[in-house]
Motif scaffolding. Sequence first.
Motif, short mmCIF file in Angstrom:
data_model
loop_
_atom_site.label_atom_id
_atom_site.label_comp_id
_atom_site.label_asym_id
_atom_site.label_seq_id
_atom_site.Cartn_x
_atom_site.Cartn_y
_atom_site.Cartn_z
N GLU A 109 0.82 -1.20 0.00
CA GLU A 109 0.00 0.00 0.00
C GLU A 109 0.86 1.26 0.00
OE1 GLU A 109 -0.43 -2.55 2.14
OE2 GLU A 109 -2.39 -3.34 1.57
N GLN A 110 1.92 1.28 0.81
CA GLN A 110 2.80 2.44 0.87
C GLN A 110 3.54 2.63 -0.45
OE1 GLN A 110 4.95 0.99 4.28
NE2 GLN A 110 4.05 2.53 5.65
N THR A 111 3.96 1.53 -1.03
CA THR A 111 4.68 1.58 -2.30
C THR A 111 3.79 2.14 -3.40
OG1 THR A 111 6.06 -0.30 -1.66
CG2 THR A 111 5.93 0.21 -4.01
N VAL A 112 2.56 1.65 -3.48
CA VAL A 112 1.63 2.12 -4.49
C VAL A 112 1.28 3.59 -4.26
CG1 VAL A 112 -0.73 1.85 -5.36
CG2 VAL A 112 0.71 -0.15 -5.04
N ALA A 113 1.12 3.99 -3.02
CA ALA A 113 0.83 5.40 -2.72
C ALA A 113 1.96 6.30 -3.21
CB ALA A 113 0.62 5.58 -1.22
N LYS A 114 3.20 5.87 -3.01
CA LYS A 114 4.35 6.64 -3.49
C LYS A 114 4.37 6.69 -5.02
CE LYS A 114 7.37 5.85 0.50
NZ LYS A 114 7.79 7.21 0.81
N LEU A 115 4.03 5.58 -5.67
CA LEU A 115 3.95 5.58 -7.13
C LEU A 115 2.85 6.53 -7.62
CD1 LEU A 115 4.36 1.83 -8.20
CD2 LEU A 115 5.78 3.75 -8.92
N GLN A 116 1.73 6.54 -6.93
CA GLN A 116 0.62 7.40 -7.33
C GLN A 116 0.99 8.88 -7.20
OE1 GLN A 116 -2.61 5.78 -5.00
NE2 GLN A 116 -3.03 4.17 -6.51
N SER A 133 1.50 7.61 -11.24
CA SER A 133 1.08 6.29 -11.71
C SER A 133 -0.34 5.98 -11.25
CB SER A 133 2.02 5.21 -11.16
OG SER A 133 1.51 3.92 -11.45
N PRO A 134 -1.16 5.39 -12.13
CA PRO A 134 -2.50 4.98 -11.72
C PRO A 134 -2.54 3.55 -11.16
CG PRO A 134 -2.28 4.69 -14.06
CD PRO A 134 -0.96 5.27 -13.57
N LEU A 135 -1.37 2.95 -10.91
CA LEU A 135 -1.28 1.56 -10.47
C LEU A 135 -2.06 1.35 -9.17
CD1 LEU A 135 0.29 -1.05 -11.36
CD2 LEU A 135 1.93 -0.48 -9.59
N SER A 136 -2.83 0.26 -9.11
CA SER A 136 -3.58 -0.08 -7.90
C SER A 136 -2.79 -1.11 -7.09
CB SER A 136 -4.94 -0.68 -8.26
OG SER A 136 -4.77 -1.94 -8.88
N ARG A 137 -3.16 -1.27 -5.83
CA ARG A 137 -2.48 -2.24 -4.99
C ARG A 137 -2.71 -3.65 -5.50
NH1 ARG A 137 -2.33 -6.38 -2.32
NH2 ARG A 137 -4.58 -6.43 -2.23
N SER A 138 -3.91 -3.94 -5.98
CA SER A 138 -4.19 -5.28 -6.48
C SER A 138 -3.35 -5.60 -7.72
CB SER A 138 -5.68 -5.46 -6.76
OG SER A 138 -6.12 -4.54 -7.73
#
Length: 80
Positions: free
Chosen positions: A25-32, A36-41
């Motif tokens: 979740e933290q990694t995806v939040a940083k990407l966003q 990036s539109p990447l989701s955690r799933s």
Amino acid sequence: MKILCNELFGQNLQRIRNSCQLTQEQTVAKLQVLGSPLSRSTYSLIELGRGNIYISDLVGLKEIFNVEYEEFFRNIPASR
């Protein structure tokens, strides 16, 4: 452009993320934050070797994790 991932790539990604003490979740939040539109799933599927990653997301992960690109591809053989 996407990179077709595999299980070893996913394991490397998970190892790097864990060494940075970040959750998915933290990694995806940083990407966003980087756009990036990447989701955690979707990120989870990449770590499992079942999803593909955009090169732009790999560039973002390199920045977030502060590693060389070689780390993502460690121990991946040249042959399929």
